[in-house]
Design a protein around this motif. Structure first.
Motif, mmCIF file in Angstrom:
data_model
loop_
_atom_site.group_PDB
_atom_site.id
_atom_site.type_symbol
_atom_site.label_atom_id
_atom_site.label_comp_id
_atom_site.label_asym_id
_atom_site.label_seq_id
_atom_site.Cartn_x
_atom_site.Cartn_y
_atom_site.Cartn_z
ATOM 1 N N ARG A 288 0.836 -1.205 0.000
ATOM 2 C CA ARG A 288 0.000 0.000 0.000
ATOM 3 C C ARG A 288 0.871 1.255 0.000
ATOM 4 O O ARG A 288 0.628 2.190 -0.765
ATOM 5 C CB ARG A 288 -0.932 -0.011 1.209
ATOM 6 N N TRP B 257 -6.913 -5.890 -1.685
ATOM 7 C CA TRP B 257 -5.831 -6.802 -1.305
ATOM 8 C C TRP B 257 -6.361 -8.218 -1.113
ATOM 9 O O TRP B 257 -5.707 -9.190 -1.458
ATOM 10 C CB TRP B 257 -5.163 -6.300 -0.031
ATOM 11 N N GLU C 13 -1.661 -3.785 -10.348
ATOM 12 C CA GLU C 13 -0.591 -2.937 -9.817
ATOM 13 C C GLU C 13 0.740 -3.586 -10.187
ATOM 14 O O GLU C 13 0.847 -4.812 -10.199
ATOM 15 C CB GLU C 13 -0.652 -2.820 -8.285
ATOM 16 N N PHE D 254 -7.789 0.207 -1.279
ATOM 17 C CA PHE D 254 -6.614 -0.634 -1.512
ATOM 18 C C PHE D 254 -6.665 -1.854 -0.596
ATOM 19 O O PHE D 254 -6.457 -2.992 -1.035
ATOM 20 C CB PHE D 254 -5.323 0.155 -1.268
ATOM 21 N N THR E 99 2.592 1.664 -3.399
ATOM 22 C CA THR E 99 1.616 2.106 -4.399
ATOM 23 C C THR E 99 1.261 3.575 -4.200
ATOM 24 O O THR E 99 1.242 4.354 -5.158
ATOM 25 C CB THR E 99 0.354 1.231 -4.343
#
Length: 143
Positions: A17, A44, A75, A40, A20
């Motif tokens: 996280r 996950w 991602e 986020f 990102t």
């Protein structure tokens, strides 16, 4: 450097996280988008999460999902000190192999329009399929 993808665990959520957010926050700001850590965190749990490792060092991570047609790169982020060293290229080619092994004809992703990674994706056979005010949708056909 010997590279490998290994499954991420719940303990890696904060690393992924934060990586990102640091990588994407300039784009979120540029396009007036709101970064939501909760979104986020929720994603996950339903995506495949993979760590990118090299010589026992953690280099970054990638997040995947798939449907019947495509493996979707949600991602793909590297720590700044490992960028521009071929690691991203290696990951893209590895994921193309995974798509082939899963018998999926496409590898897909979305990228911010202003992100220079678009050039990397083009070099690896991705073509632009459409765009909106923020994002470009790209895909690569798997032979």
């Amino acid at each position: 450097m010997r590279l490998e993808l290994t499954p991420a665990k719940a303990t890696h959520l904060a690393f992924a996280r934060d990586l990102t957010r640091c990588a994407m926050l300039p784009y979120y700001s540029q396009y007036s988008l709101l970064w939501l850590e909760e979104a986020f965190n929720e994603a996950w749990h339903w995506r495949e999460q993979w760590l990118i490792n090299g010589d026992a060092a953690l280099l970054g991570y990638c997040s995947l999902s798939q449907d019947r047609q495509a493996l979707f790169i949600r991602e793909l982020h590297l720590l700044p000190e490992y960028r521009r060293q071929g690691v991203g290229s290696w990951v893209l080619e590895e994921l193309a192999l995974w798509a082939r092994q899963r018998r999926l004809p496409l590898l897909r992703l979305m990228v911010f329009r202003s992100n220079p990674a678009r050039q990397l994706y083009r070099r690896h056979g991705f073509v632009e399929m459409g765009e909106d005010e923020c994002f470009v949708r790209m895909q690569r056909t798997i032979d």
